[in-house]
Design an enzyme around this catalytic site. Structure first.
Site, PDB file in Angstrom:
ATOM      1  N   GLY A   1     146.962 -26.240  46.281  1.00  0.00           N
ATOM      2  CA  GLY A   1     145.811 -27.085  45.482  1.00  0.00           C
ATOM      3  C   GLY A   1     145.881 -27.230  44.033  1.00  0.00           C
ATOM      4  N   ILE A   2     144.698 -27.392  43.475  1.00  0.00           N
ATOM      5  CA  ILE A   2     144.514 -27.709  41.945  1.00  0.00           C
ATOM      6  C   ILE A   2     145.417 -26.525  40.974  1.00  0.00           C
ATOM      7  CG2 ILE A   2     143.021 -27.808  40.159  1.00  0.00           C
ATOM      8  CD1 ILE A   2     140.801 -28.671  41.985  1.00  0.00           C
TER       9      ILE A   2
ATOM     10  N   ASP B   1     148.439 -15.337  42.800  1.00  0.00           N
ATOM     11  CA  ASP B   1     147.721 -15.724  43.638  1.00  0.00           C
ATOM     12  C   ASP B   1     147.968 -14.700  44.923  1.00  0.00           C
ATOM     13  OD1 ASP B   1     146.515 -17.405  45.886  1.00  0.00           O
ATOM     14  OD2 ASP B   1     147.321 -19.079  44.685  1.00  0.00           O
TER      15      ASP B   1
ATOM     16  N   ASP C   1     144.581  -9.955  44.111  1.00  0.00           N
ATOM     17  CA  ASP C   1     143.566 -10.235  44.948  1.00  0.00           C
ATOM     18  C   ASP C   1     142.136 -10.043  44.398  1.00  0.00           C
ATOM     19  OD1 ASP C   1     141.380  -9.732  47.053  1.00  0.00           O
ATOM     20  OD2 ASP C   1     142.329  -8.467  48.258  1.00  0.00           O
TER      21      ASP C   1
ATOM     22  N   TYR D   1     128.376 -19.587  46.946  1.00  0.00           N
ATOM     23  CA  TYR D   1     129.302 -20.442  46.462  1.00  0.00           C
ATOM     24  C   TYR D   1     128.364 -21.042  44.930  1.00  0.00           C
ATOM     25  CZ  TYR D   1     132.802 -24.033  45.387  1.00  0.00           C
ATOM     26  OH  TYR D   1     133.658 -25.054  44.918  1.00  0.00           O
TER      27      TYR D   1
ATOM     28  N   LYS E   1     129.407 -20.516  40.988  1.00  0.00           N
ATOM     29  CA  LYS E   1     130.067 -21.485  40.284  1.00  0.00           C
ATOM     30  C   LYS E   1     128.918 -21.793  39.232  1.00  0.00           C
ATOM     31  CE  LYS E   1     133.867 -22.126  42.471  1.00  0.00           C
ATOM     32  NZ  LYS E   1     135.135 -22.321  41.659  1.00  0.00           N
TER      33      LYS E   1
END
Length: 279
Positions: A23-24, A43, A61, A169, A173
């Site tokens: 991804g990003i 990662d 992790d 979520y 954020k």
């Protein structure tokens, strides 16, 4: 080489990227490598074999404080730029795990590396369009931000279950945005900048999590004025800009990389208010 070329390049700089495997985050690592950086990537699993990107891989992790501590210790030398890209969506179905990975683990890793960042360094995080009401919700979410450790953060979550009731979520954020604002002053005194982006719908593995959990109709409800979803490369480009010298006077900010969705919502709210007053 022009002055602007020099400002956007990362020659001789050591950068750290979490979420480098897909991804990003993978795009951030790739773009930084092209711009001359020495890239340390982290990662859960190693990225696909791409020669030279990252220069060094470290497993991490973010839900496990011991893993985070070990990963931070394995990062060698000073860090000129940190990009916290790794994260999960509420589609995994575990609100507490979402908060542990997206905010508490990210914060622990950032705190560990920030002591090794020289003047001129930068921290760039990834929030989300889901955090667009962070000002309205700040009285609650700041409580999580002001905890002093992962253990205290988990205790706060246990004491405030309603804050995680929608999946965790949004809270995680919003906390990322407020954390950046809170740290801008003390980091700024050391010449270190901290910012974040807030992507809209972007084609990444997280999008697959959301699609599986909520269906394509849910994603289609986030229609951007640009008429399309974002791709990982253009989201990465903004992160790379914010972490570089070209953004040297930007700190404590959130950049809404949402294709214009917030602008559309704001203008619509003004229009609706005018109509209500007129009636």
């Amino acid at each position: 080489m022009t002055a602007l070329d020099e400002l956007v390049r990362y020659d001789g700089r050591h950068v750290v990227v979490t979420g480098c495997a897909s991804g990003i985050g993978a795009q951030v690592a790739h773009q930084l490598g092209l711009l001359g950086a020495r890239v340390t990537g982290l990662d859960l699993r190693p990225p696909a074999q791409t020669p030279g990107v990252p220069d060094k891989f470290i497993p991490i992790d973010l839900s496990d404080p011991e893993s985070v501590a070990a990963a931070a210790a394995a990062v060698d030398g000073e860090v000129d730029a940190l990009f916290n890209v790794a994260g999960v969506s509420s589609g995994i179905g575990d609100p507490l795990l979402v908060v542990r990975i997206n905010f508490l683990g990210m914060r622990q890793f950032t705190e560990a590396l920030s002591t090794r960042m020289p003047a001129g360094a930068a921290i760039t995080n990834v929030s989300s369009l889901a955090a667009s009401a962070y000002r309205e919700n700040a009285a609650t979410s700041i409580g999580l931000v002001e905890t002093g450790s992962v253990a205290e953060g988990l205790q706060w979550c246990a004491e405030n279950p309603d804050a995680l009731a929608d999946g965790g979520y949004r809270l995680s954020k919003e906390a990322i945005i407020l954390y950046g604002m809170r740290r801008a002053v003390d980091l700024g005194a050391r010449g270190i900048r901290i910012n974040c982006t807030a992507p809209g719908v972007t084609e990444t593995p997280i999008l697959d999590q959301l699609r599986s959990a909520y269906g394509q109709q849910f994603l289609d409800s986030f229609t951007a004025p640009l008429g399309r979803v974002s791709d990982a490369a253009e989201q990465a480009a903004v992160l790379v800009f914010l972490g570089g010298r070209a953004a040297g006077y930007i700190t404590g900010q959130v950049v809404w990389t949402d294709g214009g969705i917030l602008a559309q919502r704001f203008i619509s709210s003004i229009h609706n208010a005018e109509v209500s007053q007129g009636s």
